[in-house]
Design a protein around this motif. Structure first.
Motif, PDB file in Angstrom:
ATOM      1  N   MET A 210      14.261 -26.300   4.866  1.00  0.00           N
ATOM      2  CA  MET A 210      13.560 -25.849   3.662  1.00  0.00           C
ATOM      3  C   MET A 210      14.537 -25.254   2.652  1.00  0.00           C
ATOM      4  O   MET A 210      14.490 -25.566   1.448  1.00  0.00           O
ATOM      5  CB  MET A 210      12.510 -24.813   4.062  1.00  0.00           C
ATOM      6  N   ALA A 211      15.443 -24.401   3.143  1.00  0.00           N
ATOM      7  CA  ALA A 211      16.410 -23.758   2.247  1.00  0.00           C
ATOM      8  C   ALA A 211      17.365 -24.784   1.647  1.00  0.00           C
ATOM      9  O   ALA A 211      17.698 -24.719   0.452  1.00  0.00           O
ATOM     10  CB  ALA A 211      17.186 -22.690   3.001  1.00  0.00           C
TER      11      ALA A 211
ATOM     12  N   SER B 267      15.576 -26.800  -0.974  1.00  0.00           N
ATOM     13  CA  SER B 267      15.395 -25.982  -2.167  1.00  0.00           C
ATOM     14  C   SER B 267      16.649 -25.968  -3.026  1.00  0.00           C
ATOM     15  O   SER B 267      16.592 -26.114  -4.248  1.00  0.00           O
ATOM     16  CB  SER B 267      15.024 -24.555  -1.771  1.00  0.00           C
TER      17      SER B 267
ATOM     18  N   TYR C  43       9.665 -30.449  -0.221  1.00  0.00           N
ATOM     19  CA  TYR C  43       9.756 -30.487   1.237  1.00  0.00           C
ATOM     20  C   TYR C  43       8.392 -30.278   1.895  1.00  0.00           C
ATOM     21  O   TYR C  43       7.562 -29.513   1.398  1.00  0.00           O
ATOM     22  CB  TYR C  43      10.727 -29.387   1.709  1.00  0.00           C
TER      23      TYR C  43
ATOM     24  N   PRO D 199      10.936 -26.422  -4.637  1.00  0.00           N
ATOM     25  CA  PRO D 199      12.192 -25.666  -4.493  1.00  0.00           C
ATOM     26  C   PRO D 199      12.062 -24.178  -4.765  1.00  0.00           C
ATOM     27  O   PRO D 199      12.605 -23.361  -4.030  1.00  0.00           O
ATOM     28  CB  PRO D 199      13.108 -26.359  -5.499  1.00  0.00           C
ATOM     29  N   LEU D 200      11.304 -23.785  -5.767  1.00  0.00           N
ATOM     30  CA  LEU D 200      11.151 -22.367  -6.077  1.00  0.00           C
ATOM     31  C   LEU D 200      10.396 -21.658  -4.955  1.00  0.00           C
ATOM     32  O   LEU D 200      10.769 -20.552  -4.545  1.00  0.00           O
ATOM     33  CB  LEU D 200      10.389 -22.189  -7.400  1.00  0.00           C
ATOM     34  N   ASP D 201       9.379 -22.327  -4.380  1.00  0.00           N
ATOM     35  CA  ASP D 201       8.621 -21.727  -3.277  1.00  0.00           C
ATOM     36  C   ASP D 201       9.518 -21.517  -2.058  1.00  0.00           C
ATOM     37  O   ASP D 201       9.457 -20.497  -1.385  1.00  0.00           O
ATOM     38  CB  ASP D 201       7.454 -22.636  -2.873  1.00  0.00           C
ATOM     39  N   ALA D 202      10.364 -22.520  -1.772  1.00  0.00           N
ATOM     40  CA  ALA D 202      11.245 -22.433  -0.618  1.00  0.00           C
ATOM     41  C   ALA D 202      12.259 -21.315  -0.777  1.00  0.00           C
ATOM     42  O   ALA D 202      12.564 -20.590   0.163  1.00  0.00           O
ATOM     43  CB  ALA D 202      11.955 -23.776  -0.405  1.00  0.00           C
ATOM     44  N   ALA D 203      12.783 -21.173  -1.983  1.00  0.00           N
ATOM     45  CA  ALA D 203      13.761 -20.119  -2.216  1.00  0.00           C
ATOM     46  C   ALA D 203      13.150 -18.755  -1.979  1.00  0.00           C
ATOM     47  O   ALA D 203      13.761 -17.863  -1.392  1.00  0.00           O
ATOM     48  CB  ALA D 203      14.300 -20.217  -3.647  1.00  0.00           C
TER      49      ALA D 203
ATOM     50  N   SER E 103      12.539 -18.206   1.848  1.00  0.00           N
ATOM     51  CA  SER E 103      13.760 -18.053   2.659  1.00  0.00           C
ATOM     52  C   SER E 103      14.486 -16.760   2.370  1.00  0.00           C
ATOM     53  O   SER E 103      15.448 -16.415   3.055  1.00  0.00           O
ATOM     54  CB  SER E 103      14.689 -19.241   2.408  1.00  0.00           C
TER      55      SER E 103
END
Length: 293
Positions: free
Chosen positions: A51-52, A55, A61, A285-289, A292
């Motif tokens: 995920m990271a 991102s 993802y 990507p913003l959600d994953a960042a 994490s």
């Protein structure tokens, strides 16, 4: 959204792939994948890393895993997509499914020793990123590296399929349990690469009807081990049973896998893609960042 380069089936060195989750994310991004899932065998230990990495590359993802089950005496794989990777019931079920792999691997090595292939267990361990997930693939890589066979396909033909000296069956999870773990964790269960299983038409139909009865919702139509004829066969089956269609390379390693990440034909536009039903589960990507951090 049907025309989307989604690759929702691949493996890292957390199970039986050779690349790390980070390397797979980079390869997927470089190959034009637009939606990616890491689906390690019976394991979610690489999900945070995947995920990271996705991102950081701007790659949407979906969480994933591939659960081994036994149906009609055959090992079948059920891919889970879009679930909560921290779900306790799912993690407990996967841990139970992983249990017994070492004992099975030692039996495989004993069988290989009888036909002159010595120290196969120790050799296979050299290729294992996660000792809990030692598998036939790790034995195959060892036998290629030591010159016993030319490639992993030859290893399986000569040593690791039913009736050969290194084959040892394993009782995996039950179909209903695997589907329930995925569904109750918020995901969708998908029958992986159905063209690979050696079922009669009656057995295959029984697999799918039981799968649907348990709440399974998808089937891999376009996948690395399917022929063009099988794309059409399972597209028809998806429409007949009202199943969502998935797409995934089943990539394990450069130079070893039949199909690279992102290199599959398009999913037929007449089908309902699994990713559309999981739109609210796609990790941007913003959600994953944020998740994490």
């Amino acid at each position: 959204m049907a025309i989307l380069n989604a690759d929702l089936h691949c493996h890292s060195n957390v199970s039986d792939g050779t690349l790390s989750p980070e390397q797979l994310a980079a390869r997927a991004s470089a190959n034009g994948v637009e939606l990616w899932a890491l689906t390690d065998h019976d394991e979610v230990g690489g999900q945070r890393r995947a995920m990271a990495a996705a991102s950081a590359l701007g790659l949407p993802y979906l969480t994933g895993t591939e659960i081994s089950i036994t149906f009609a005496g055959e090992t079948v794989h059920i891919v889970g997509l879009g679930f909560d990777a921290d779900d306790p019931q799912l993690k407990q079920g996967l841990a139970a499914t992983r249990g017994g792999r070492e004992a099975r691997a030692r039996e495989m090595a004993a069988g290989l020793a009888v036909v002159g292939v010595k120290d196969a267990f120790e050799g296979a361990l050299r290729y294992v990123g996660n000792p809990e997930l030692i598998s036939r693939t790790h034995f195959a890589r060892h036998l290629v590296e030591t010159g016993v066979c030319n490639d992993t396909y030859e290893v399986f033909r000569r040593f690791l399929v039913e009736g050969k000296p290194g084959y040892v069956p394993h009782r995996w999870a039950k179909l209903g349990d695997a589907v329930r773990w995925i569904s109750e964790a918020g995901g969708i269960a998908v029958v992986a690469h159905p063209g690979r299983y050696k079922f009669t038409p009656t057995e295959e139909y029984a697999l799918f009807t039981e799968f649907v009865a348990h709440g399974g919702r998808g089937v891999e139509v376009v996948t690395g081990s399917h022929s063009a004829a099988e794309y059409l066969k399972y597209a028809d089956l998806a429409q007949e049973l009202g199943l969502l269609a998935s797409r995934g390379s089943d990539f394990h390693a450069p130079g070893e896998s039949r199909t690279d990440l992102g290199a599959l034909p398009w999913l037929p536009g007449t089908l309902a893609p699994v990713w559309e039903a999981l739109a609210d589960r796609v990790i941007a990507p913003l959600d994953a960042a944020t998740a994490s951090s």
